[in-house]
Design a protein around this motif. Structure first.
Motif, short mmCIF file in Angstrom:
data_model
loop_
_atom_site.label_atom_id
_atom_site.label_comp_id
_atom_site.label_asym_id
_atom_site.label_seq_id
_atom_site.Cartn_x
_atom_site.Cartn_y
_atom_site.Cartn_z
N UNK A 288 0.83 -1.21 0.00
CA UNK A 288 0.00 0.00 0.00
C UNK A 288 0.86 1.25 0.00
N UNK A 289 1.98 1.22 0.73
CA UNK A 289 2.90 2.36 0.74
C UNK A 289 3.44 2.61 -0.67
N UNK A 290 3.76 1.54 -1.39
CA UNK A 290 4.25 1.69 -2.77
C UNK A 290 3.18 2.34 -3.65
N UNK A 291 1.92 1.98 -3.43
CA UNK A 291 0.84 2.60 -4.19
C UNK A 291 0.70 4.08 -3.88
N UNK A 292 0.88 4.45 -2.62
CA UNK A 292 0.82 5.86 -2.24
C UNK A 292 1.98 6.62 -2.87
N UNK A 293 3.16 6.03 -2.83
CA UNK A 293 4.34 6.65 -3.44
C UNK A 293 4.10 6.90 -4.94
N UNK A 294 3.62 5.88 -5.62
CA UNK A 294 3.36 6.00 -7.06
C UNK A 294 2.28 7.04 -7.33
N UNK B 166 0.01 -11.55 4.55
CA UNK B 166 -1.19 -11.08 3.83
C UNK B 166 -0.83 -10.47 2.48
N UNK B 167 0.07 -11.11 1.75
CA UNK B 167 0.49 -10.59 0.45
C UNK B 167 -0.71 -10.52 -0.48
N UNK B 168 -0.97 -9.37 -1.11
CA UNK B 168 -2.08 -9.27 -2.05
C UNK B 168 -1.97 -10.30 -3.17
N UNK B 169 -3.11 -10.84 -3.59
CA UNK B 169 -3.11 -11.90 -4.60
C UNK B 169 -2.43 -11.47 -5.89
N UNK B 170 -2.58 -10.20 -6.25
CA UNK B 170 -1.99 -9.73 -7.51
C UNK B 170 -0.46 -9.72 -7.45
N UNK C 47 10.72 -5.62 -12.37
CA UNK C 47 9.27 -5.82 -12.34
C UNK C 47 8.57 -4.54 -11.87
N UNK C 48 9.11 -3.92 -10.83
CA UNK C 48 8.51 -2.67 -10.34
C UNK C 48 8.64 -1.55 -11.36
N UNK C 49 9.69 -1.59 -12.18
CA UNK C 49 9.85 -0.59 -13.23
C UNK C 49 8.82 -0.79 -14.33
N UNK C 50 8.56 -2.06 -14.66
CA UNK C 50 7.57 -2.36 -15.70
C UNK C 50 6.15 -2.12 -15.19
N UNK C 51 5.92 -2.41 -13.90
CA UNK C 51 4.60 -2.21 -13.30
C UNK C 51 4.77 -1.40 -12.02
N UNK C 52 4.75 -0.09 -12.13
CA UNK C 52 5.07 0.78 -10.98
C UNK C 52 4.18 0.59 -9.76
N UNK C 53 2.98 0.04 -9.93
CA UNK C 53 2.11 -0.16 -8.77
C UNK C 53 2.52 -1.37 -7.93
N UNK C 54 3.48 -2.16 -8.41
CA UNK C 54 3.97 -3.31 -7.65
C UNK C 54 5.16 -2.88 -6.81
N UNK C 55 5.14 -3.22 -5.54
CA UNK C 55 6.20 -2.81 -4.62
C UNK C 55 7.44 -3.67 -4.80
N UNK C 56 8.57 -3.03 -5.02
CA UNK C 56 9.81 -3.79 -5.17
C UNK C 56 10.21 -4.44 -3.84
N UNK C 57 9.86 -3.81 -2.71
CA UNK C 57 10.20 -4.39 -1.42
C UNK C 57 9.40 -5.65 -1.16
#
Length: 427
Positions: free
Chosen positions: A85-91, A288-292, A337-347
């Motif tokens: 969720x933090x990665x989504x806020x950052x993006x 609780x890793x999101x399914x996506x 992967x995070x570069x290709x899909x910025x909404x995915x958290x690299x951490x």
């Protein structure tokens, strides 16, 4: 299009950015990475002069030279779903898809985000993680069975610590003592043959492997205070674990041969790949890793394990060689992967790979042997040190390569956009 900071006062804007920095740190990012991310977010909302000082205990932030500063303490780590969720806020802040007001509200509610499986996920996840790591670290049926049966001890202690019934500072000591006592008792009964490695999988969720490697990578990147403090804290945790193991050995009068660092392989190479799947599944339950994000986590952990296993078995490289290659692939693939899909958290994609690289396990073996039988500890100490250093270097190399790729791609996109604008003007 970028969001305007006008909707927030200066104090609220500082609060937004300091919350974001603290969330990155609590999610496992290094101080240099958290600083870079928050500075980028600040620039996106029109604040290019933001200054940040991040440590594992807290973050201090101001909006410019001589401007008022705000401090935010960091109280515990985040689960991977919260880190996502933090990665989504950052993006959202970087792209303008999220206003500063909405981002601040989201960060305020971050800790209240409930786990998908609060109790069952912890125990089921701990069970599968312990069995999976045993399949990788000590692939023998008695050891796998012991890991699965002993895993609830660690999870129960974690839950008691969360309720403040067990002091958090003593958690490594209690976990090490109870699991080690069970392993030594099983050894004396003839059930297992290598108790030192067998006891590691049930307590693996508590071992400070990520802490040690992140600390080293921060030192390499110049974040001296944060790096040194992480290393000191991680080493202290290992000593607490080792004290618990030593106490169990004294209580049960365990012979020195029980502390031999011997790997027993009764199942074969397939055990590692099955263990990899179980480990990833368990992490998804516990965190609780999101399914996506689950397929991405599995891809990074699988790439890390296959690389490490191939280098050590096909190239016949030492342990540090496999660790270096595995850490490079884990870091690089998570960034790409995070570069290709910025909404995915690299951490979120990257952190589970630390459980495969097992620097914390090697550190515990070393510290325990040093206390029980110093003559046997030197080879293990050299091996553990080289592996931890190799993982840290692999992480830095992988991150640097991914950042170079990101810079090259962005520069290419800018040139293409400039060329299109020029051709439009000509027409």
């Amino acid at each position: 299009m970028t969001a305007s900071p006008d909707a927030l006062t200066d104090a609220q804007t500082r609060q937004l950015l300091v919350y974001l920095a603290a969330a990155h740190m609590a999610g496992g990012a290094g101080a240099h990475e958290a600083t870079e991310d928050v500075v980028r977010a600040a620039r996106a909302i029109g604040l290019p002069g933001a200054q940040i000082n991040a440590t594992p205990d807290g973050v201090t932030l101001s909006l410019g030279h001589g401007a008022p500063a705000t401090f935010e303490s960091i109280e515990g780590s985040l689960r991977l779903d919260q880190t996502a969720r933090v990665a989504g806020i950052q993006h959202g802040l970087e792209t303008g898809a999220l206003t500063p007001t909405a981002a601040l509200d989201a960060l305020k509610g971050l800790r209240a985000q409930r786990a998908r499986f609060p109790v069952t996920g912890m125990y089921l996840g701990g069970f599968t993680v312990a069995a999976g790591i045993a399949g990788i670290l000590q692939p023998a049926w008695p050891s796998v069975l012991f890991a699965a049966v002993a895993s609830p001890i660690t999870i129960a202690l974690i839950r008691l610590t969360g309720r403040r019934l067990v002091p958090s500072a003593l958690l490594p000591l209690f976990a090490g003592f109870l699991v080690a006592a069970a392993a030594f008792a099983a050894f004396q009964a003839g059930f297992i043959t290598s108790p030192l490695r067998t006891m590691l999988p049930p307590v693996a969720v508590l071992l400070p492997g990520a802490l040690l490697v992140t600390g080293l990578s921060e030192l390499v990147a110049g974040a001296m205070v944060s790096g040194a403090s992480r290393l000191a804290y991680g080493t202290t945790q290992l000593v607490m674990f080792a004290a618990g193991v030593a106490g169990a050995s004294i209580l049960l009068d365990v012979p020195p041969e029980a502390f031999a660092n011997a790997r027993v392989d009764e199942i074969g190479p397939l055990a590692g790949f099955v263990g990899l799947f179980l480990l990833t599944l368990g992490i998804c339950f516990m965190e609780s890793v999101p399914r996506r994000l689950a397929p991405g986590v599995l891809f990074v952990t699988a790439s890390t394990y296959v690389t490490q296993w191939s280098v050590q078995n096909w190239v016949d490289a030492p342990a540090w060689g496999g660790a270096l290659a595995g850490a490079f692939v884990a870091s690089f693939s998570a960034w790409v992967i995070a570069l290709a899909r910025p909404t995915m958290s690299r951490m979120v994609l990257f952190l589970p790979s630390f459980w495969l690289l097992v620097p914390g396990s090697l550190g515990l073996v070393t510290v325990t042997q040093l206390g029980i039988d110093p003559r046997e500890s030197w080879p293990t100490a050299m091996n553990a040190t080289s592996v931890v250093l190799a993982i840290a270097l692999g992480l830095v190399f992988g991150t640097s390569a991914a950042r170079a790729l990101r810079f090259t791609l962005r520069r290419g996109l800018r040139r293409r956009a400039d060329a299109r604008a020029a051709s439009t003007l000509v027409e």
